[in-house]
Design an enzyme around this catalytic site. Structure first.
Site, short mmCIF file in Angstrom:
data_model
loop_
_atom_site.label_atom_id
_atom_site.label_comp_id
_atom_site.label_asym_id
_atom_site.label_seq_id
_atom_site.Cartn_x
_atom_site.Cartn_y
_atom_site.Cartn_z
N LEU A 94 0.85 -1.20 0.00
CA LEU A 94 0.00 0.00 0.00
C LEU A 94 0.88 1.25 0.00
O LEU A 94 1.96 1.26 0.60
CB LEU A 94 -0.90 -0.01 1.23
N HIS A 110 1.38 -10.43 10.54
CA HIS A 110 2.58 -10.80 9.78
C HIS A 110 3.21 -12.03 10.43
O HIS A 110 3.33 -12.09 11.66
CB HIS A 110 3.59 -9.64 9.77
C1 GAR Z 1 -0.89 -15.55 7.01
O1 GAR Z 1 0.12 -16.40 7.48
C2 GAR Z 1 -0.46 -14.10 7.15
O2 GAR Z 1 0.29 -13.85 8.29
C3 GAR Z 1 0.38 -13.94 5.91
O3 GAR Z 1 -0.33 -14.61 4.91
C4 GAR Z 1 -1.06 -15.69 5.49
C5 GAR Z 1 -2.50 -15.57 5.06
O4 GAR Z 1 -3.23 -16.70 5.45
N1 GAR Z 1 0.55 -12.54 5.61
C6 GAR Z 1 1.66 -12.03 5.09
O5 GAR Z 1 2.62 -12.71 4.79
C7 GAR Z 1 1.61 -10.55 4.86
N2 GAR Z 1 2.90 -10.03 4.62
P1 GAR Z 1 -4.84 -16.65 5.48
O6 GAR Z 1 -5.30 -16.11 4.12
O7 GAR Z 1 -5.23 -18.09 5.65
O8 GAR Z 1 -5.26 -15.77 6.60
#
Ligand code: GAR
Length: 198
Positions: A94, A110
């Protein structure tokens, strides 16, 4: 009652955890909309099945014009009038224009113990570094990627034989506890960091 927009890009397991907790008693927030940057996000159907409005703003037609993409997001949000945005696996960067507009009102989860391992491949990087403890963080979103005031962290021990996948699975379980707990407090005006140890 605060209204929450949840932004997703994929399966939306954190989104489901947030929606389920907002449905429980004593929560100061309620879901307003789930927004995805791709129609293929599996979380969209889950949100609809839970009775929550959905919006898709595909980033691809904007061909890298992040501000124009964000203007389209802002337009899509207008009828839902959210007070808080929760990024939940939303995999688009963003601009400062958007993060500044939502300063103090936008959260992210995160999969690392920030400030360690901003960006991608956090589990592989923790394993490569030989860390004995890994985890996840919920923080306020600022212009810098995976930065901003920390609202909560959950530790996850690294086990012998862990792969990025096995570690990610255990971190995700903790995300599902941490993120709803932090949002519940945040919506009620409590921004003190919540530190969970396993
Ligand atoms: C989660 O592990 C979240 O922490 C990560 O993506 C996954 C989404 O899982 N986010 C990042 O890496 C952001 N930088 P979900 O769609 O099952 O919630």
């Amino acid at each position: 009652m605060k209204k929450v927009a949840v932004f997703i890009s994929g399966g939306g397991s954190n989104m489901v955890a947030l929606l389920e907790d907002m449905a429980r008693a004593g929560h100061a927030a309620a879901p307003a909309v789930v927004l995805s940057n791709t129609a293929e996000a599996g979380g969209l159907q889950k949100a609809a099945a839970m009775g929550v409005a959905t919006e898709v703003v595909d980033h691809r037609p904007f061909a890298g014009d992040r501000s124009a993409f964000e203007e389209a997001i802002s337009r899509a949000l207008v009828p839902h009038a959210p007070d808080i945005i929760c990024l939940a696996g939303f995999m688009r960067k963003l601009t400062a224009g958007f993060t500044d507009a939502w300063a103090g009102r936008m959260l992210n989860v995160h999969p690392s113990l920030l400030p360690k391992y901003k960006g991608l491949h956090t589990h592989a990087r923790a394993l490569e570094a030989g860390d004995s403890v890994h985890g996840c963080t919920v923080h306020e979103v600022t212009a810098a990627l995976d930065d901003g005031p920390i609202l909560g962290q959950a530790e996850v021990p690294v086990l012998d034989g862990d792969t990025p996948e096995t570690l990610a699975d255990r971190v995700l379980v903790q995300e599902h506890t941490l993120y709803p707990a932090v949002l519940r407090r945040f919506a009620a005006g409590d921004r003190r960091p919540l530190m969970l140890k396993t």
